[in-house]
Design a protein around this motif. Structure first.
Motif, mmCIF file in Angstrom:
data_model
loop_
_atom_site.group_PDB
_atom_site.id
_atom_site.type_symbol
_atom_site.label_atom_id
_atom_site.label_comp_id
_atom_site.label_asym_id
_atom_site.label_seq_id
_atom_site.Cartn_x
_atom_site.Cartn_y
_atom_site.Cartn_z
ATOM 1 N N HIS A 29 52.768 112.391 -53.526
ATOM 2 C CA HIS A 29 51.699 113.186 -52.921
ATOM 3 C C HIS A 29 51.713 113.049 -51.400
ATOM 4 C CE1 HIS A 29 47.794 115.064 -52.425
ATOM 5 N NE2 HIS A 29 47.387 114.020 -51.730
ATOM 6 N N TYR A 30 52.159 111.889 -50.912
ATOM 7 C CA TYR A 30 52.120 111.637 -49.476
ATOM 8 C C TYR A 30 53.468 111.883 -48.790
ATOM 9 C CZ TYR A 30 47.830 109.307 -50.898
ATOM 10 O OH TYR A 30 46.603 109.030 -51.438
ATOM 11 N N PHE A 31 54.405 112.458 -49.512
ATOM 12 C CA PHE A 31 55.770 112.601 -48.993
ATOM 13 C C PHE A 31 56.259 114.044 -49.064
ATOM 14 C CE2 PHE A 31 57.520 108.254 -48.627
ATOM 15 C CZ PHE A 31 56.447 107.534 -49.126
ATOM 16 N N SER A 32 57.044 114.422 -48.061
ATOM 17 C CA SER A 32 57.873 115.606 -48.208
ATOM 18 C C SER A 32 59.063 115.203 -49.076
ATOM 19 C CB SER A 32 58.382 116.090 -46.849
ATOM 20 O OG SER A 32 57.330 116.600 -46.064
ATOM 21 N N ILE A 33 59.424 116.069 -50.009
ATOM 22 C CA ILE A 33 60.554 115.816 -50.898
ATOM 23 C C ILE A 33 61.555 116.954 -50.745
ATOM 24 C CG2 ILE A 33 61.312 115.424 -53.275
ATOM 25 C CD1 ILE A 33 59.414 113.279 -52.342
ATOM 26 N N THR A 52 53.900 118.125 -48.165
ATOM 27 C CA THR A 52 52.778 117.561 -48.916
ATOM 28 C C THR A 52 51.720 118.610 -49.231
ATOM 29 O OG1 THR A 52 51.659 116.910 -46.898
ATOM 30 C CG2 THR A 52 53.125 115.271 -47.899
ATOM 31 N N THR A 53 51.737 119.700 -48.483
ATOM 32 C CA THR A 53 50.779 120.789 -48.735
ATOM 33 C C THR A 53 51.432 121.943 -49.495
ATOM 34 O OG1 THR A 53 51.267 121.643 -46.527
ATOM 35 C CG2 THR A 53 49.335 120.224 -46.767
ATOM 36 N N ARG A 97 60.481 111.680 -47.560
ATOM 37 C CA ARG A 97 60.122 111.325 -46.192
ATOM 38 C C ARG A 97 58.600 111.333 -46.093
ATOM 39 N NH1 ARG A 97 62.153 111.747 -40.807
ATOM 40 N NH2 ARG A 97 60.459 110.931 -39.510
ATOM 41 N N ASP A 98 58.052 110.243 -45.550
ATOM 42 C CA ASP A 98 56.597 110.128 -45.465
ATOM 43 C C ASP A 98 56.043 110.858 -44.244
ATOM 44 O OD1 ASP A 98 56.320 106.727 -44.111
ATOM 45 O OD2 ASP A 98 57.727 108.357 -43.691
ATOM 46 N N GLN A 99 56.306 112.146 -44.213
ATOM 47 C CA GLN A 99 55.821 113.015 -43.147
ATOM 48 C C GLN A 99 55.529 114.365 -43.773
ATOM 49 O OE1 GLN A 99 58.257 113.082 -39.634
ATOM 50 N NE2 GLN A 99 57.438 115.035 -38.940
ATOM 51 N N ASN A 100 54.409 114.951 -43.407
ATOM 52 C CA ASN A 100 53.956 116.157 -44.092
ATOM 53 C C ASN A 100 54.948 117.296 -44.007
ATOM 54 O OD1 ASN A 100 52.496 118.298 -45.243
ATOM 55 N ND2 ASN A 100 51.543 118.772 -43.280
#
Length: 126
Positions: A29-33, A52-53, A97-100
């Protein structure tokens, strides 16, 4: 932190496959995949990415044929691949990656992602 790609196989050109990227040790939920692929003798290239959105990005070569989606409840990201071509043959990997909106800013770049897991082989016969 680990990602596991699965769902690869052998398919005829024009067919479909559905790949899954299952995460463990963290919440997607908190990561870009993103999905990447690497064909023999070629560099790893970006295929699709989801923020993430739920904003999705695609390489031009797969736009209109592949669809990326996430299921936060299952902690999984899926890549639906339709109208497959022989040039889609590769080992497919997923990265996190933990960035939106990392893909919106930098594109689907392998260097922007980590937490790689073992890939899954997709072979498209012509």
């Amino acid at each position: 932190v680990q990602l596991q790609a699965s769902g690869g196989g052998l398919v005829q050109a024009g067919g479909s496959l559905r790949l899954s990227c299952a995460a463990s040790g963290f919440l997607i939920h908190y990561f870009s995949i993103a999905w990447f692929r690497q064909a023999p003798g070629k560099e790893r290239e970006g295929v699709a990415c989801i923020s993430t959105t739920d904003t999705a990005y695609y390489a031009d070569s797969v736009k209109g044929r592949f669809t990326i989606s996430r299921d936060n409840a299952k902690n999984t990201v899926t890549l639906q691949m339709d109208s497959l071509k022989s040039e889609d043959t590769a080992v497919y990997y997923c990265g996190a990656r933990d960035q939106n909106n990392v893909c919106g800013v930098y594109g689907i770049q392998p260097g922007s992602f980590g937490s790689w897991g073992p890939g899954t082989l997709v072979t498209v016969s012509s």
